[in-house]
Design an enzyme around this catalytic site. Structure first.
Site, PDB file in Angstrom:
ATOM      1  N   ASP A   1      58.148   2.652  50.483  1.00 61.01           N
ATOM      2  CA  ASP A   1      59.588   2.785  50.347  1.00 61.01           C
ATOM      3  C   ASP A   1      60.200   3.195  51.685  1.00 61.01           C
ATOM      4  O   ASP A   1      59.530   3.835  52.500  1.00 61.01           O
ATOM      5  CB  ASP A   1      59.938   3.840  49.300  1.00 61.01           C
TER       6      ASP A   1
ATOM      7  N   TYR B   1      47.922  10.147  49.477  1.00 62.62           N
ATOM      8  CA  TYR B   1      49.306  10.482  49.801  1.00 62.62           C
ATOM      9  C   TYR B   1      49.471  11.989  49.936  1.00 62.62           C
ATOM     10  O   TYR B   1      48.855  12.757  49.181  1.00 62.62           O
ATOM     11  CB  TYR B   1      50.259   9.994  48.704  1.00 62.62           C
TER      12      TYR B   1
ATOM     13  N   ASP C   1      63.325   9.823  43.024  1.00 59.91           N
ATOM     14  CA  ASP C   1      63.112  10.329  44.382  1.00 59.91           C
ATOM     15  C   ASP C   1      64.440  10.808  44.951  1.00 59.91           C
ATOM     16  O   ASP C   1      65.484  10.760  44.289  1.00 59.91           O
ATOM     17  CB  ASP C   1      62.455   9.283  45.283  1.00 59.91           C
TER      18      ASP C   1
ATOM     19  N   ARG D   1      56.118   8.716  42.713  1.00 56.51           N
ATOM     20  CA  ARG D   1      57.415   9.098  42.136  1.00 56.51           C
ATOM     21  C   ARG D   1      57.289   9.322  40.632  1.00 56.51           C
ATOM     22  O   ARG D   1      57.921  10.222  40.070  1.00 56.51           O
ATOM     23  CB  ARG D   1      58.446   8.002  42.390  1.00 56.51           C
TER      24      ARG D   1
END
Length: 297
Positions: A40, A68, A82, A181
């Protein structure tokens, strides 16, 4: 002539994955550039790019596990799960009484291992030929089907209290297709206070690490992994003779050679250190699953 290779890029926030691909095309002077999984615009971290013939390897990278580093904000729900979305709900002060360390640990445990996850509606998943995020932006209601994913690690490494919120810094190891997310959303929902993602950084894709990546301003002349080096990291490297390399390139099977593979796929590398292609087991034989364009001598 541009040599085929794999380029590791550390994407900054604010750029799309396509922006990085476009800049790489200009830097390397070729249109043949692809990536193995988007990030993203708000996210940073590792993008694995294929250049020229090495784009054929990306299909073997896309499904790799990933790591992550992220920040989950408890206490607020957004329309996009988010920080890019508008806050649509704020936890009531009395709701925090139930958010004990034990409750947080239990919520994380429930989201660890093999889970069924509903992706965020604002995602690149296609619904009847159109991206889900395009449908959401057009005002349509989008409900995506749950998918099975694996979260092998979900650790809280730091915690900070805010004004009616609580931030959790986490590290997540997960299978391809996992939405961080959605983990933030689901953890907040389970705790009764809501949650969303405020930061996301991808540090690993399979065998590739962001510590080996170049920045967006260092693309000109950036070093790449050769197709053979990259394929040998992704899959078992398999040394083949000159005759075997020729047979594989011509579509012939290597009879009775399946026992040379530890798994089902391997990277066939010739005596010059060039990647012939990816081979697979077919009964007791080996055959090409993908051939690389042969480097001109």
């Amino acid at each position: 002539m541009v040599s085929p290779g794999i380029l590791l890029v550390d994407k900054p926030a604010g750029l799309t994955s396509h922006d990085v691909v476009a800049r790489t095309r200009r830097a390397f002077g070729t249109r043949k550039v692809g990536h193995a999984g988007t990030l993203d615009p708000m996210a940073t971290g590792l993008l694995v790019l294929g250049i020229e013939g090495a784009t054929r390897l990306l299909t073997y990278v896309v499904g790799a596990d990933k790591t992550y580093h992220a920040t989950i904000r408890l206490g607020q729900t957004t329309g996009t799960d988010d920080a890019d979305g508008e806050i649509i709900a704020q936890a009531a002060p009395e709701a925090w009484a139930a958010v004990t360390p034990e409750a947080v640990a239990a919520g994380i445990e429930a989201l660890t291992g093999g889970i069924s996850q509903v992706p965020s509606a604002v995602s690149a998943i296609k619904v009847d030929g159109r991206r889900a995020y395009d449908r959401v932006r057009a005002g349509e209601e989008v409900v995506l089907a749950a998918r099975d994913v694996v979260v092998s690690r979900f650790d809280v490494v730091a915690e900070r209290a805010g004004d009616g919120t609580r931030d959790l810094d986490v590290i997540v190891d997960c299978s391809s297709g996992t939405y961080i997310r959605a983990l933030a959303r689901d953890l907040g929902a389970a705790l009764g206070v809501g949650g969303h993602l405020t930061a996301l950084r991808r540090t690993r894709v399979g065998p590739f690490d962001v510590s080996d990546a170049v920045g967006i301003d260092a693309l000109d002349g950036a070093p790449t992994l050769t197709a053979a080096e990259a394929a040998g990291r992704i899959l078992q490297p398999l040394a083949v003779t000159e005759d075997e390399a020729r047979d594989l390139r011509h579509g012939k099977r290597l009879g009775g050679q399946a026992t040379r593979l530890e798994g089902t796929l391997a990277a066939a590398i010739d005596t010059d250190g060039e990647l012939v292609g990816i081979v697979e087991k077919r009964g007791s034989d080996l055959k090409s699953a993908m051939n690389m364009p042969q480097v001109a001598s």
